[in-house]
Scaffold this motif. Structure first.
Motif, PDB file in Angstrom:
ATOM      1  N   LEU A 132      -0.122  -9.358  -0.545  1.00 41.28           N
ATOM      2  CA  LEU A 132       0.972  -8.696   0.172  1.00 41.28           C
ATOM      3  C   LEU A 132       0.482  -8.275   1.545  1.00 41.28           C
ATOM      4  O   LEU A 132      -0.548  -7.598   1.657  1.00 41.28           O
ATOM      5  CB  LEU A 132       1.387  -7.472  -0.653  1.00 41.28           C
ATOM      6  CG  LEU A 132       2.694  -6.781  -0.332  1.00 41.28           C
ATOM      7  CD1 LEU A 132       3.864  -7.734  -0.389  1.00 41.28           C
ATOM      8  CD2 LEU A 132       2.912  -5.645  -1.319  1.00 41.28           C
ATOM      9  N   ALA A 184       8.264  -4.400   0.595  1.00 44.24           N
ATOM     10  CA  ALA A 184       7.018  -4.630  -0.149  1.00 44.24           C
ATOM     11  C   ALA A 184       7.272  -4.346  -1.632  1.00 44.24           C
ATOM     12  O   ALA A 184       6.852  -5.116  -2.507  1.00 44.24           O
ATOM     13  CB  ALA A 184       5.915  -3.729   0.390  1.00 44.24           C
ATOM     14  N   ILE A 196      -2.561  -7.065  -7.338  1.00 47.18           N
ATOM     15  CA  ILE A 196      -2.139  -7.233  -5.938  1.00 47.18           C
ATOM     16  C   ILE A 196      -3.354  -7.100  -5.021  1.00 47.18           C
ATOM     17  O   ILE A 196      -4.197  -6.215  -5.212  1.00 47.18           O
ATOM     18  CB  ILE A 196      -1.098  -6.154  -5.551  1.00 47.18           C
ATOM     19  CG1 ILE A 196       0.165  -6.294  -6.398  1.00 47.18           C
ATOM     20  CG2 ILE A 196      -0.739  -6.243  -4.056  1.00 47.18           C
ATOM     21  CD1 ILE A 196       1.171  -5.176  -6.197  1.00 47.18           C
ATOM     22  N   ALA A 198      -3.596  -6.154  -1.317  1.00 45.30           N
ATOM     23  CA  ALA A 198      -2.719  -5.659  -0.251  1.00 45.30           C
ATOM     24  C   ALA A 198      -3.493  -5.569   1.057  1.00 45.30           C
ATOM     25  O   ALA A 198      -4.602  -5.051   1.101  1.00 45.30           O
ATOM     26  CB  ALA A 198      -2.164  -4.295  -0.632  1.00 45.30           C
ATOM     27  N   LEU A 205      -1.748   1.290   3.189  1.00 47.51           N
ATOM     28  CA  LEU A 205      -2.520   0.919   1.989  1.00 47.51           C
ATOM     29  C   LEU A 205      -2.566   2.088   1.011  1.00 47.51           C
ATOM     30  O   LEU A 205      -2.346   1.917  -0.187  1.00 47.51           O
ATOM     31  CB  LEU A 205      -3.955   0.557   2.368  1.00 47.51           C
ATOM     32  CG  LEU A 205      -4.269  -0.899   2.652  1.00 47.51           C
ATOM     33  CD1 LEU A 205      -5.753  -1.074   2.847  1.00 47.51           C
ATOM     34  CD2 LEU A 205      -3.786  -1.809   1.532  1.00 47.51           C
ATOM     35  N   GLY A 208       0.695   2.584  -0.589  1.00 40.66           N
ATOM     36  CA  GLY A 208       0.946   1.482  -1.522  1.00 40.66           C
ATOM     37  C   GLY A 208       0.158   1.648  -2.813  1.00 40.66           C
ATOM     38  O   GLY A 208       0.685   1.471  -3.898  1.00 40.66           O
ATOM     39  N   VAL A 217      -4.387  -2.543  -7.563  1.00 40.89           N
ATOM     40  CA  VAL A 217      -4.160  -2.948  -6.168  1.00 40.89           C
ATOM     41  C   VAL A 217      -5.502  -2.904  -5.450  1.00 40.89           C
ATOM     42  O   VAL A 217      -6.173  -1.867  -5.427  1.00 40.89           O
ATOM     43  CB  VAL A 217      -3.176  -1.990  -5.462  1.00 40.89           C
ATOM     44  CG1 VAL A 217      -2.980  -2.414  -3.999  1.00 40.89           C
ATOM     45  CG2 VAL A 217      -1.842  -1.935  -6.178  1.00 40.89           C
TER      46      VAL A 217
END
Ligand code: SF4
Length: 250
Positions: A132, A184, A196, A198, A205, A208, A217
């Motif tokens: 992403l 997103a 993920i 990212a 970040l 997220g 992530v």
């Protein structure tokens, strides 16, 4: 342990010292007051502070244990990922009071998170992995709409989107370019990844990582040679290494 992890752990340690001092101070107040209700309320706060302090101590010791042992413990890893997410807002406030740059704390948080995610050594199928990234990675004058479909990129070499498409084809992973947090989140809901990678600035970040609770992530901080949100770049080797770590090399 590298310096970036130390910022986060240092703030956690300072928080532990402050909480412990608070507990001693409250004990002193209880001793000097005689009202039963008053003492009961203070006693409750002492209990609450003590529980939080024990959890924070557990977080620091648990993390150091994994850092120095370099071997994963599934339950501990899961608990630590949850605890660092919970502690982050308080550490951000504390860092602010101490005059630390927010970016430093966010870098350190991402680093701690990445360490725990990497240590899990979980492997996924390439199609279960989503990369992403933000829209600002695209050359600002490019007229091709890669946010809808990254394959619209003509690989002209003016930005790294073409290189990322090559990685997608090489490993068979999914890639999405999002213009903001809402898109997103939509990309995550649409592709339903199991992990993920990212790419974003420190702030995005961190939010997220805090936002996505159920799947790991791995965060890669972007490079901003022209300032924020404009023709940004990413270390492609780091992206490829992260893909290999998650997929066993595809
Ligand atoms: S590499 Fe792709 S996205 Fe980047 S400028 Fe060229 S066509 Fe546009």
């Amino acid at each position: 342990m590298n310096g970036e992890k130390r910022v986060f752990l240092g703030l956690l340690s300072i928080l532990i010292v402050l909480m412990s001092s608070g507990i001693f101070f409250l004990f002193y107040i209880v001793r000097s007051k005689s009202s039963i209700l008053y003492n009961f309320l203070i006693g409750f706060v002492i209990l609450l502070f003590s529980v939080i302090t024990i959890i924070l101590i557990f977080t620091v010791i648990g993390f150091l244990y994994l850092v120095y042992r370099r071997k994963n413990n599934k339950a501990l890893n899961k608990a630590l990922l949850l605890l660092i997410d919970m502690a982050y807002p308080f550490l951000e406030i504390l860092g602010d009071i101490l005059g630390l740059k927010k970016e430093k704390i966010q870098q350190s948080f991402t680093n701690v998170n990445n360490f725990l995610v990497r240590l899990r050594k979980n492997k996924y199928l390439p199609e279960e992995l989503l990369i992403l990234m933000p829209h600002c990675i695209q050359f600002n004058e490019c007229k091709f709409k890669v946010t809808n479909d990254i394959d619209n990129c003509r690989r002209c070499g003016k930005c790294q989107v073409g290189e990322l498409v090559k990685l997608k084809e090489k490993y068979g992973v999914k890639i999405a370019i999002a213009t903001g947090g809402t898109l997103a989140r939509k990309a995550v809901m649409d592709t339903k990844p199991k992990a993920i990678i990212a790419i974003a600035c420190e702030r995005d970040l961190t939010s997220g990582i805090l936002d996505v609770k159920k799947i790991p992530v791995y965060g890669i901080i972007n490079i901003r040679p022209y300032g924020p949100c404009f023709n940004t770049k990413v270390d492609l080797d780091e992206v490829e290494k992260a893909i290999i770590n998650f997929t066993n090399g595809g």
